[in-house]
Scaffold this active site. Structure first.
Site, PDB file in Angstrom:
ATOM      1  N   THR A  27     -44.825 -13.898 -22.203  1.00 51.15           N
ATOM      2  CA  THR A  27     -43.883 -12.787 -22.054  1.00 51.15           C
ATOM      3  C   THR A  27     -44.405 -11.867 -20.946  1.00 51.15           C
ATOM      4  O   THR A  27     -45.536 -12.005 -20.483  1.00 51.15           O
ATOM      5  CB  THR A  27     -43.742 -11.966 -23.349  1.00 51.15           C
ATOM      6  OG1 THR A  27     -44.972 -11.261 -23.592  1.00 51.15           O
ATOM      7  CG2 THR A  27     -43.422 -12.855 -24.542  1.00 51.15           C
ATOM      8  N   ILE A  56     -49.200 -11.616 -24.241  1.00 48.85           N
ATOM      9  CA  ILE A  56     -48.621 -10.280 -24.279  1.00 48.85           C
ATOM     10  C   ILE A  56     -49.315  -9.443 -23.205  1.00 48.85           C
ATOM     11  O   ILE A  56     -50.545  -9.347 -23.179  1.00 48.85           O
ATOM     12  CB  ILE A  56     -48.811  -9.609 -25.653  1.00 48.85           C
ATOM     13  CG1 ILE A  56     -48.253 -10.502 -26.779  1.00 48.85           C
ATOM     14  CG2 ILE A  56     -48.164  -8.234 -25.666  1.00 48.85           C
ATOM     15  CD1 ILE A  56     -46.768 -10.729 -26.729  1.00 48.85           C
ATOM     16  N   VAL A  82     -54.211 -11.881 -24.120  1.00 53.32           N
ATOM     17  CA  VAL A  82     -53.962 -10.646 -23.375  1.00 53.32           C
ATOM     18  C   VAL A  82     -53.646 -10.992 -21.925  1.00 53.32           C
ATOM     19  O   VAL A  82     -54.457 -11.606 -21.228  1.00 53.32           O
ATOM     20  CB  VAL A  82     -55.173  -9.703 -23.439  1.00 53.32           C
ATOM     21  CG1 VAL A  82     -54.874  -8.421 -22.658  1.00 53.32           C
ATOM     22  CG2 VAL A  82     -55.530  -9.381 -24.886  1.00 53.32           C
ATOM     23  N   LYS A  83     -52.483 -10.585 -21.475  1.00 51.12           N
ATOM     24  CA  LYS A  83     -52.049 -10.862 -20.108  1.00 51.12           C
ATOM     25  C   LYS A  83     -52.405  -9.662 -19.232  1.00 51.12           C
ATOM     26  O   LYS A  83     -52.037  -8.520 -19.540  1.00 51.12           O
ATOM     27  CB  LYS A  83     -50.544 -11.120 -20.098  1.00 51.12           C
ATOM     28  CG  LYS A  83     -50.029 -11.900 -18.912  1.00 51.12           C
ATOM     29  CD  LYS A  83     -48.571 -12.293 -19.141  1.00 51.12           C
ATOM     30  CE  LYS A  83     -48.029 -13.119 -18.007  1.00 51.12           C
ATOM     31  NZ  LYS A  83     -46.586 -13.422 -18.209  1.00 51.12           N
ATOM     32  N   ILE A  84     -53.105  -9.929 -18.127  1.00 52.92           N
ATOM     33  CA  ILE A  84     -53.665  -8.866 -17.292  1.00 52.92           C
ATOM     34  C   ILE A  84     -53.298  -9.120 -15.830  1.00 52.92           C
ATOM     35  O   ILE A  84     -53.433 -10.251 -15.349  1.00 52.92           O
ATOM     36  CB  ILE A  84     -55.200  -8.823 -17.443  1.00 52.92           C
ATOM     37  CG1 ILE A  84     -55.594  -8.550 -18.900  1.00 52.92           C
ATOM     38  CG2 ILE A  84     -55.808  -7.770 -16.529  1.00 52.92           C
ATOM     39  CD1 ILE A  84     -57.090  -8.607 -19.159  1.00 52.92           C
TER      40      ILE A  84
END
Length: 214
Positions: A27, A56, A82-84
Site C-alpha cells: 500500500t 504500510i 514498514v515502507k520507507i
C-alpha cells in the site's frame, strides 16, 4: 517470483486471495486515500485476510518521525513491513530498523545506485518504480536487470520488489530477470489470466462435449 497486490481496497484483496496466487500486499498513502477510510481501519481489514507481507508506508519525512511511525507499524502484526522512502533520512531509518529487526520496504527507487544504498542499509525489500521510469522515456526494466545483477554480485539479501507495474508484459519481464516479487494492481493481475486462444479453446471443448452420447 511472488505476487503481491498493490492496493488498499479490501474487496480487491479478498478476491485476489481467493484465487490462491496472492502472496502479500503493498500500500501507499495514495492507495489508502482512495479507500476514504482511516488508516487504522484499512490496516485492520487487510491484516484480517492476508497472512503474507503487508507494506504500510510511513508519512514522516525526518528520521525521528520515521522511526516513531516504524515502531508503531511494526508492532501491529508480525507480517507487517514498514515502507520507507528512499531519502537520506529514509536510508538512515532503514538501517536503524534493520538493526532493530524491523522489516522494511524501501520505496520510490529510480536508480540502481539508490538500490545499492538500500541494500547496504539492510532493507528487506527494494521497490524500483518501473512504470514511472517508462513514463519519462527511460527503460524501466533496465533498472531491474541492473539491480538483480548488482545484488547477485555481492550476495545482498534485499529482495527486488518490482513496483509501478502497468501491464502484463512487465510481470513477464520481471520474472525473466529474476525479480523476487512483483507487486501488481488488481486490473493487471486480472489480465494475467486472459488469452483469446484460451477462450476459443474452451468454447470448442464445450461445443464438442455436447456431442458426447449420454
Amino acid at each position: 517470483m511472488k505476487f503481491f497486490i498493490d492496493t488498499a481496497d479490501i474487496a480487491q484483496i479478498r478476491e485476489a486471495v481467493s484465487w490462491g496466487i496472492c502472496d502479500g500486499v503493498t500500500t501507499n498513502p495514495s492507495l489508502v486515500a482512495k479507500t476514504k477510510k482511516p488508516l487504522a481501519q484499512v490496516i485492520e481489514e487487510i491484516t484480517s485476510v492476508v497472512d503474507g507481507p503487508i507494506s504500510i508506508e510511513v508519512t514522516a519525512l525526518d528520521f525521528e518521525g520515521m522511526m516513531s511511525e516504524a515502531r508503531r507499524i511494526a508492532a501491529i502484526k508480525s507480517n507487517v513491513v514498514v515502507k520507507i522512502p528512499l531519502t537520506k533520512a529514509g536510508i538512515q531509518a532503514t538501517k536503524a530498523c534493520s538493526d532493530a529487526g524491523i522489516k522494511t520496504n524501501v520505496t520510490l527507487c529510480f536508480s540502481a545506485a539508490q538500490a545499492r544504498l538500500a541494500a547496504k542499509a539492510g532493507a528487506t525489500y527494494i521497490s524500483p518504480f518501473i512504470g514511472r521510469l517508462d513514463d519519462v522515456a527511460n527503460e524501466g526494466m533496465q533498472i531491474i536487470e541492473d539491480i538483480t545483477t548488482i545484488y547477485g554480485n555481492y550476495g545482498f539479501d534485499t529482495q527486488v520488489l518490482v513496483a509501478s507495474v502497468r501491464h502484463p508484459i512487465h510481470v513477464v519481464q520481471a520474472a525473466r530477470l529474476g525479480a523476487d516479487v512483483c507487486t501488481v494492481p488488481f486490473d493487471v493481475l486480472d489480465k494475467l489470466f486472459l488469452h483469446p486462444l484460451t477462450d476459443i479453446g474452451l468454447a470448442k471443448f464445450m461445443e464438442d462435449w455436447k456431442k458426447v452420447p449420454t
